[in-house]
Design an enzyme around this catalytic site. Structure first.
Site, PDB file in Angstrom:
ATOM      1  N   PRO A  92       0.850  -1.200   0.000  1.00 30.72           N
ATOM      2  CA  PRO A  92       0.000   0.000   0.000  1.00 30.72           C
ATOM      3  C   PRO A  92       0.878   1.240   0.000  1.00 30.72           C
ATOM      4  O   PRO A  92       1.623   1.485   0.960  1.00 30.72           O
ATOM      5  CB  PRO A  92      -0.803  -0.131   1.294  1.00 30.72           C
TER       6      PRO A  92
ATOM      7  N   ASP B  99       5.965   2.242   1.879  1.00 34.94           N
ATOM      8  CA  ASP B  99       5.079   1.103   2.079  1.00 34.94           C
ATOM      9  C   ASP B  99       4.424   1.257   3.449  1.00 34.94           C
ATOM     10  O   ASP B  99       5.094   1.152   4.485  1.00 34.94           O
ATOM     11  CB  ASP B  99       5.912  -0.191   2.002  1.00 34.94           C
ATOM     12  N   HIS B 100       3.110   1.494   3.438  1.00 36.34           N
ATOM     13  CA  HIS B 100       2.431   1.803   4.696  1.00 36.34           C
ATOM     14  C   HIS B 100       2.346   0.577   5.618  1.00 36.34           C
ATOM     15  O   HIS B 100       1.993   0.699   6.787  1.00 36.34           O
ATOM     16  CB  HIS B 100       1.031   2.366   4.417  1.00 36.34           C
ATOM     17  N   ARG B 101       2.677  -0.574   5.098  1.00 38.36           N
ATOM     18  CA  ARG B 101       2.737  -1.730   5.989  1.00 38.36           C
ATOM     19  C   ARG B 101       3.919  -1.581   6.955  1.00 38.36           C
ATOM     20  O   ARG B 101       3.894  -2.081   8.074  1.00 38.36           O
ATOM     21  CB  ARG B 101       2.919  -3.027   5.188  1.00 38.36           C
TER      22      ARG B 101
ATOM     23  N   VAL C 157       5.885   1.535   7.191  1.00 34.14           N
ATOM     24  CA  VAL C 157       6.176   2.906   7.594  1.00 34.14           C
ATOM     25  C   VAL C 157       4.864   3.639   7.808  1.00 34.14           C
ATOM     26  O   VAL C 157       3.977   3.596   6.947  1.00 34.14           O
ATOM     27  CB  VAL C 157       6.999   3.615   6.492  1.00 34.14           C
TER      28      VAL C 157
END
Lengths: 503, 381
Positions: free
Chosen positions: A297, A473-475, A477
């Site tokens: 994401p 990468d929102h997973r 960060v």
């Protein structure tokens, strides 16, 4: 074994001929030199003797068809005798019998005629009416737009494909060719004269995606030299080193899709389509981007900063003895800033290992630099870039780009990257939303440095301004870490002295 | 029709109808009948059945070389080829009259002469494949590489012949050119010099009736052979499709030159049955009937008929000749397809016979220029 026979130049300097009739049919057995067709050139009707003894496997063109010299017209099934099955590989010469290589993919006369008559279709490939300046200002206008993996899907590139049909009401039916550029490269200057240069320099410029019209020639009679090209790139991108290999026309054209090169050089086809096999680096890039875009994401943040102090620092360094031989560019400073900032936000230098259900936190930064190379888009990385001082980092960047430029990037250089930078500024682009290199947590897009009015000491002044775009990468960060990371980079670039507060 | 000097164009077309009443030298007519000639018979007295067969084989082979090279051009392996179809007798008859130390200066169509001189078949195609700017070392076969500039080779031959005089040798320079070339200044200048110096040179003009698309009658209102006496050069008009007659008149001319008699001009009246080159379409400018008339005077057919009448053309022999021709054609094709590509630096070879600093400098620049393309890019992209 199937052997194809291409139409030769049957006269002197002919480019096409008409198949008048075939004397053979598919399945016929023919002798060497048996007449298989009558062909009419602009000069004569001649008989075509078979170049092989074998069986006619396919007749590629029908009688009455005008065929370009070099086009395959008939295939033979040749009996394989002994070791002839594996002849020594030799370079396929461009025989005099085929004339000079034709720099086109389609049939030029017809295409030109269609182009002139069908303004609707033509409009579909014109520069967008509301962005002509932008299209023109792009220094390295791609013949075929490159969407290198790590280069953001910038508005200038992306918008026309989606928006053109809607905006260009008069021609709603006009197909937007799948592989056509939104803006055709202006290969000829406004005066209609080709800029003076030499073939090696022209090739260099083409490989780098630079249009020579935009380059000032310093040689005799304004001849454009190799140095002029490199200087022009340095000026446009703020970094000769960082720009290497960013030529989009070549990145796409040579990225395993050689056909696109010749196609991209000519006039845009007014209608129809060009079908290019998906293979090589192009295929790899596509798979990587799909994997990345639909797995990680993405969040993208933007920051525009006054980098005038950085530019001044670069000038000072260039004048200093210690850096006399180094190639210090804005990209060098950005790379250093990334290495410093990531120490304070280590989550940006990590990887999501779904299989192991673990997050991999890296101690060293293997800094990837997106490069459009003769092979296509590659992202070689500098191993443990954080351990390098500025001088070493500039040397590493130079080595990386020189290697990429010569097409010798090794697999080792390409693997193990942990964090990447893409220099979109060389295309005159401000910002975009870069797609992560698969397996990495962040990618920073470096925009073009422009002189712009900016608030400075309470007044408006002309300052050197650079936009930064960071995708993460929102997973791995969250907004906090990503924002702090980007802010730290910005702080360093807007005031290099701030490094003292970070190390 | 008898030949006249009225300038009637039909005079040109009427040749080959027979020796009787004509100043055209003919020993074997179109039907293969041998006609005695008291003047020329002694010159070919040595040509027995075996020798006649040999001449016939030569003509079959060179016709096969010619058709194979034409096919290679159609197949994209050669850029161009100038066919000699129909002119085999003129070239083989004259070519076989030469001594090894004679020297030939030809145009681009004398591939049968080159064959007589012993040219390597691959070398014969080298220029036409764009593989080299010159096919062979002239001194290996004593034949200069083909001259494309119309008629220029006549000057070279005359100059070479003047050199022979200086050397005191008894060899001869022979130059081949066409009817069209006789309108060039070079050919006329060469004849003036040859006559002035009484140089041992033979001007062998193959009047094949067409200077590309110009019929010979347009530029020659008298038989071409008649021009030579005006320069002080004896001339002879021979049936160019009669290999025996061509052999005889060439031997006579060579003998004259060797014995200090100076130059001779031979007009061999023949016919270019094919196109000027593979890039030409003769049907656009000449009558199909004309080709048919000349096909009836085919130089190979008449010798085949003569051999047959001598019981020298049995099936076994005919097969062996065909096999030989096919073998030569296969060798030619293999040589063509297997030709190694020249290196970029080869362009500097064969410019000067001795080292030349200026050229070395150029070569150095060129090599550095090629290097400036970077690695692996010199082959284009």
């Amino acid at each position: 074994m199937i052997k194809e026979f291409r139409l030769p130049d049957l006269g002197e300097g002919l480019t096409e001929s008409e198949i008048v009739s075939w004397h053979v049919a598919v399945g016929d057995t023919v002798e060497l030199n048996q007449v298989i067709a009558d062909v009419e050139t602009a000069k004569a009707v001649v008989e075509l003797p078979s170049p092989y003894a074998g069986v006619i496997a396919r007749l590629h063109e029908q009688p009455g068809t005008v065929v370009e010299v070099g086009a395959t017209i008939v295939s033979f099934d040749i009996p394989v005798i002994g070791n002839e099955a594996d002849p020594p590989a030799r370079r396929e010469p461009n025989l005099v019998g085929y004339g000079a290589a034709v720099e086109k993919g389609g049939r030029p006369q017809r295409r030109v005629r269609d182009f002139a008559e069908d303004s609707g279709s033509a409009a579909a490939v014109q520069p967008m009416p509301d962005r002509p300046a932008a299209a023109r200002s792009v220094p390295a206008v791609p013949a075929v737009p490159a969407h290198p993996a790590a280069v953001p899907v910038a508005p200038t590139h992306a918008a026309p494909a989606a928006a053109a049909p809607a905006r260009q009401g008069p021609a709603p039916d006009s197909p937007v060719p799948a592989v056509r550029p939104a803006h055709a490269a202006p290969l000829v200057s406004a005066t209609g004269e080709r800029p003076r240069s030499t073939p090696p320099v022209r090739k260099l410029a083409r490989d780098l995606g630079l249009v020579l019209d935009s380059v000032h020639g310093s040689g005799p009679g304004q001849l454009i030299t190799r140095e002029d090209v490199l200087n022009a790139l340095a000026e446009q991108g703020g970094s000769a080193a960082g720009t290497v290999g960013y030529g989009p026309g070549v990145s796409e054209g040579a990225a395993g899709t050689g056909d696109a090169v010749s196609d991209g050089r000519g006039l845009p086809p007014a209608s129809g389509e060009t079908r290019i096999p998906i293979k090589g680096v192009r295929k790899h890039t596509a798979a990587a981007m799909v994997a990345s875009a639909f797995t990680a994401p993405h969040v993208t943040e933007f920051l525009t900063i006054d980098v005038t102090p950085t530019m001044e620092l670069i000038s000072k360094l260039k004048a200093s003895r210690a850096f006399a031989d180094a190639r210090i560019t804005p990209l060098t400073i950005v790379a250093k800033a990334v290495c410093i900032a990531v120490r304070r936000q280590p989550s940006l230098n990590s990887s999501w290992d779904a299989a192991a259900n673990e997050i991999v936190q890296y101690s060293a930064v293997n800094l990837g630099i997106a490069a459009a190379t003769p092979r296509g888009l590659l992202v070689p990385n500098i191993k443990d870039a954080g351990a390098l001082n500025l001088l070493e980092l500039s040397a590493a960047l130079k080595t990386l780009t020189d290697t990429a430029r010569s097409g010798k990037t090794s697999q080792a250089d390409l693997s193990g990257g942990t964090l990447s930078i893409t220099n979109i500024g060389v295309f005159g682009i401000d910002a975009g939303t870069p797609i992560l290199n698969p397996g990495e947590a962040a990618i920073l897009a470096v925009g073009a440095v422009r002189r712009a009015p900016w608030e400075y000491e309470g007044e408006v002044a002309l300052r050197s301004v650079m936009p930064l775009s960071l995708s993460f990468d929102h997973r791995l960060v969250d907004g906090e870490q990503g924002s702090r990371f980007l802010a730290d980079i910005g702080a360093i670039l807007s005031d290099p002295g701030m490094v003292l507060t970070m190390v | 029709m008898a030949l006249s000097e009225t300038g009637d164009v039909s005079v040109q077309d009427g040749v080959g109808e027979g020796a009787a009443g004509s100043n055209l030298i003919q020993l074997v007519d179109a039907l293969g009948v041998r006609h005695p000639n008291p003047h020329y018979d002694p010159l070919v007295a040595d040509v027995d059945g075996a020798a006649l067969r040999s001449l016939y084989e030569d003509m079959v082979v060179v016709r096969r070389i010619d058709s194979e090279a034409t096919a290679l051009q159609r197949q994209g392996e050669l850029a161009l080829w100038p066919p000699l179809l129909g002119q085999e007798a003129a070239q083989i008859g004259s070519g076989r009259a030469l001594r090894q130390d004679d020297f030939v200066f030809s145009s681009y169509r004398e591939n049968a002469v080159a064959y007589c001189r012993g040219v390597d078949l691959t070398d014969l195609l080298r220029v036409w494949r764009g593989n080299a700017s010159s096919g062979w070392d002239p001194y290996t076969i004593n034949m200069a590489t083909p001259q494309v500039i119309i008629g220029a080779q006549t000057l070279h031959a005359t100059g070479y012949a003047m050199g022979i005089l200086n050397d005191g040798a008894d060899s001869v320079a022979v130059t081949y050119f066409g009817d069209g070339a006789t309108s060039q200044g070079d050919v006329n200048e060469a004849m003036v010099f040859a006559a002035s110096y009484q140089a041992p040179v033979v001007f062998f003009c193959q009047n094949n009736h067409w200077a590309i698309s110009e019929p010979v009658g347009l530029q020659a209102h008298v038989p071409i052979a008649d021009r030579a006496p005006g320069f002080g050069i004896p001339s002879v008009r021979v049936d160019g499709n009669d290999v025996l007659a061509c052999l005889a008149v060439t031997r006579e001319a060579l003998d004259r030159a060797r014995s200090g008699g100076g130059p001779t001009f031979i007009e061999a009246v023949t016919y270019r049955m094919g196109p000027h080159t593979t890039a030409d379409d003769p049907s656009r400018y000449r009558d199909a009937n004309e080709l048919e008339d000349w096909a009836a005077k085919d130089p190979l057919a008449r010798i085949a008929a003569l051999l047959d009448s001598m019981d020298l053309l049995d099936a076994d022999y005919a097969d062996s000749v065909k096999a030989k021709a096919d073998g030569v054609a296969a060798e030619l094709r293999a040589g063509c397809l297997g030709m190694a590509e020249p290196a970029p630096g080869d362009v500097f070879k064969h410019v000067y016979s001795a080292p030349n600093s200026w050229l070395d400098r150029q070569q150095d620049h060129y090599e550095r220029y090629l290097l400036s393309f970077g690695n692996g890019t010199t082959e284009g992209d």
